[in-house]
Design a protein around this motif. Structure first.
Motif, short mmCIF file in Angstrom:
data_model
loop_
_atom_site.label_atom_id
_atom_site.label_comp_id
_atom_site.label_asym_id
_atom_site.label_seq_id
_atom_site.Cartn_x
_atom_site.Cartn_y
_atom_site.Cartn_z
N PRO A 128 19.37 -11.27 -6.60
CA PRO A 128 18.55 -12.15 -5.75
C PRO A 128 19.39 -13.11 -4.89
N ILE A 129 20.49 -13.60 -5.45
CA ILE A 129 21.32 -14.53 -4.67
C ILE A 129 21.91 -13.80 -3.46
N GLY A 130 22.41 -12.61 -3.69
CA GLY A 130 23.00 -11.82 -2.60
C GLY A 130 21.99 -11.50 -1.51
N ALA A 131 20.75 -11.21 -1.93
CA ALA A 131 19.69 -10.91 -0.96
C ALA A 131 19.41 -12.15 -0.11
N TRP A 132 19.38 -13.31 -0.77
CA TRP A 132 19.14 -14.57 -0.06
C TRP A 132 20.28 -14.84 0.94
N VAL A 133 21.51 -14.60 0.50
CA VAL A 133 22.68 -14.83 1.37
C VAL A 133 22.58 -13.96 2.63
N LEU A 134 22.22 -12.70 2.44
CA LEU A 134 22.10 -11.79 3.59
C LEU A 134 21.04 -12.27 4.57
N GLU A 135 19.89 -12.66 4.01
CA GLU A 135 18.77 -13.11 4.83
C GLU A 135 19.16 -14.35 5.63
N ARG A 136 19.72 -15.34 4.91
CA ARG A 136 20.12 -16.62 5.51
C ARG A 136 21.21 -16.42 6.57
N ALA A 137 22.22 -15.63 6.23
CA ALA A 137 23.36 -15.45 7.14
C ALA A 137 22.92 -14.73 8.42
N CYS A 138 22.00 -13.77 8.30
CA CYS A 138 21.52 -13.07 9.50
C CYS A 138 20.72 -14.03 10.38
N LEU A 139 19.86 -14.85 9.76
CA LEU A 139 19.09 -15.83 10.54
C LEU A 139 20.03 -16.83 11.23
N ASP A 140 21.01 -17.34 10.48
CA ASP A 140 21.96 -18.29 11.05
C ASP A 140 22.79 -17.63 12.14
N GLY A 141 23.21 -16.39 11.88
CA GLY A 141 24.01 -15.65 12.86
C GLY A 141 23.23 -15.46 14.16
N ALA A 142 21.95 -15.15 14.03
CA ALA A 142 21.11 -14.96 15.22
C ALA A 142 20.99 -16.29 15.99
N ALA A 143 20.81 -17.39 15.26
CA ALA A 143 20.69 -18.71 15.90
C ALA A 143 21.98 -19.10 16.61
N LEU A 144 23.11 -18.73 16.04
CA LEU A 144 24.41 -19.09 16.62
C LEU A 144 24.70 -18.37 17.94
N GLN A 145 23.97 -17.30 18.21
CA GLN A 145 24.20 -16.55 19.45
C GLN A 145 23.97 -17.42 20.69
N ARG A 146 23.09 -18.42 20.56
CA ARG A 146 22.82 -19.30 21.70
C ARG A 146 24.04 -20.13 22.06
N LEU A 147 24.85 -20.46 21.04
CA LEU A 147 26.06 -21.27 21.27
C LEU A 147 27.25 -20.40 21.66
N VAL A 148 27.43 -19.33 20.92
CA VAL A 148 28.55 -18.42 21.18
C VAL A 148 28.02 -16.98 21.18
N PRO A 149 27.66 -16.48 22.36
CA PRO A 149 27.15 -15.11 22.43
C PRO A 149 28.19 -14.12 21.90
N GLY A 150 27.75 -13.21 21.04
CA GLY A 150 28.67 -12.22 20.50
C GLY A 150 29.40 -12.66 19.24
N LEU A 151 29.12 -13.89 18.79
CA LEU A 151 29.75 -14.37 17.55
C LEU A 151 29.32 -13.49 16.38
N ARG A 152 30.29 -13.06 15.60
CA ARG A 152 29.97 -12.21 14.45
C ARG A 152 29.85 -13.07 13.20
N VAL A 153 29.03 -12.60 12.28
CA VAL A 153 28.91 -13.32 11.01
C VAL A 153 29.32 -12.37 9.89
N ALA A 154 30.16 -12.89 8.98
CA ALA A 154 30.67 -12.07 7.87
C ALA A 154 30.05 -12.53 6.57
N VAL A 155 29.63 -11.58 5.76
CA VAL A 155 28.97 -11.87 4.48
C VAL A 155 29.72 -11.14 3.36
N ASN A 156 30.02 -11.86 2.30
CA ASN A 156 30.67 -11.24 1.14
C ASN A 156 29.65 -10.49 0.30
#
Ligand code: C2E
Ligand code: MG
Ligand code: MG
Ligand code: MG
Length: 280
Positions: free
Chosen positions: A88-116
């Motif tokens: 469950p923790i890993g699933a939450w991390v994936l969900e959160r990181a993808c949402l944050d990564g999508a939001a960050l596109q407005r600041l830095v288009p093309g910014l990649r997000v890495a998840v362990n």
């Protein structure tokens, strides 16, 4: 010397066994509710190219437990792995990181997000559908998500190869984390569709010039990656000298305190906005 001891997992020797056992019981109990009590948070550490441009950010879990204080992921991730809480923790991390990564596109288009991704997660057939779901709900482009796996994840060959292929079919990138500390089989590099190799900070922290032993190791890994068309990242770059040596050794990407520490999302946003390149 200290870093090497840590990497070999001897750090726990400094705890008295009894105290250690009590802490681990308390930790396990507290971790059980950490997710629902919203005690977990993702911080992000920028990853830069040799010119200093930010190309990615690695999501790193932070846990503040009212009972235990701040607990390092090096301590609680292995517990979460053992108890299965990592699912469950890993699933939450994936969900959160993808949402944050999508939001960050407005600041830095093309910014990649890495998840362990830990080995237990990697063993689950649900991983690929989970990743697809998180990407879909967030709107993050698959090529902007990197999943970081360690060599230990690949030990169960058949299942791991299947998982790697499923994930690649989704279009996400894969990075081999902590490279050099595990079994580092060249077979993995040859057979698996991996995009990036992250050289463990063990080899980076002693870099003083391009002539030392660790410099030769880093150079050899960088050359190997170049031949195999893999991107190579140096982890744990702590000072300007190490960064300069990394550049000279042909490292593509760098991550470490020299550039930035892991930060909460809003701190990262402020940090990205106040950088000179952000004004361009
Ligand atoms: P990692 O994936 O190899 O992450 C890099 C670690 O190096 C992070 O430790 C980061 O804070 C630290 N670091 C970055 N730059 C420097 C530097 O210049 N000097 C030094 N000394 N350290 C630096 P952190 O955040 O404590 O995480 C430790 C490990 O816990 C991670 O190693 C990763 O294996 C695991 N982890 C963290 N978050 C997650 C997660 O969401 N899921 C899973 N499965 N594992 C995670
Ligand atoms: Mg990592
Ligand atoms: Mg690492
Ligand atoms: Mg690590």
């Amino acid at each position: 010397y200290h870093a090497k001891q840590r990497a070999l997992g001897w750090a726990s020797l400094k705890f008295a066994p009894q105290r250690d056992a009590r802490r681990s019981v308390a930790l396990e109990a507290a971790l059980h509710h950490a997710l629902e009590l919203r005690e977990l948070e993702l911080h992000y550490q920028p990853i830069v190219d040799p010119a200093g441009r930010v190309v990615a950010a690695e999501a790193l879990l932070r846990w503040y437990s009212p009972a235990l204080g701040s607990v390092s992921p090096d301590e609680f991730i292995p517990v979460a792995e053992r108890t299965g809480q990592i699912i469950p923790i890993g699933a939450w991390v994936l969900e959160r990181a993808c949402l944050d990564g999508a939001a960050l596109q407005r600041l830095v288009p093309g910014l990649r997000v890495a998840v362990n991704v830990s080995s237990k997660q990697f063993g689950q057939p649900q991983l690929a559908p989970q990743v697809r779901g998180a990407l879909g709900r967030s709107g993050l482009a698959p090529e902007l998500l990197t999943l970081e796996i360690t060599e230990s994840v690949l030990m169960d060959q058949e299942e791991a190869v299947r998982r790697v292929r499923e994930l690649c079919a989704l279009g996400v990138r894969l990075a081999l984390d902590d490279f050099g500390t595990g079994f580092s089989s060249l077979q993995y590099l040859r057979e698996l569709p991996i995009h990036n190799v992250k050289i463990d900070r063990l080899f980076v922290q002693t870099l003083q010039d391009v002539a030392g032993k660790d410099a030769q190791i880093v150079r050899a890994i960088a050359q190997l990656c170049q031949v195999l068309d893999l991107e190579v990242t140096a982890e744990g770059v702590e000072n300007a000298q190490q960064a300069e040596v990394c550049r000279q050794l042909g490292i593509n990407l760098m991550q470490g305190w020299q550039f930035a520490r892991p930060m909460a999302l809003d701190t990262l946003c402020a940090w990205l906005q106040q950088r000179p390149e952000a004004e361009a």
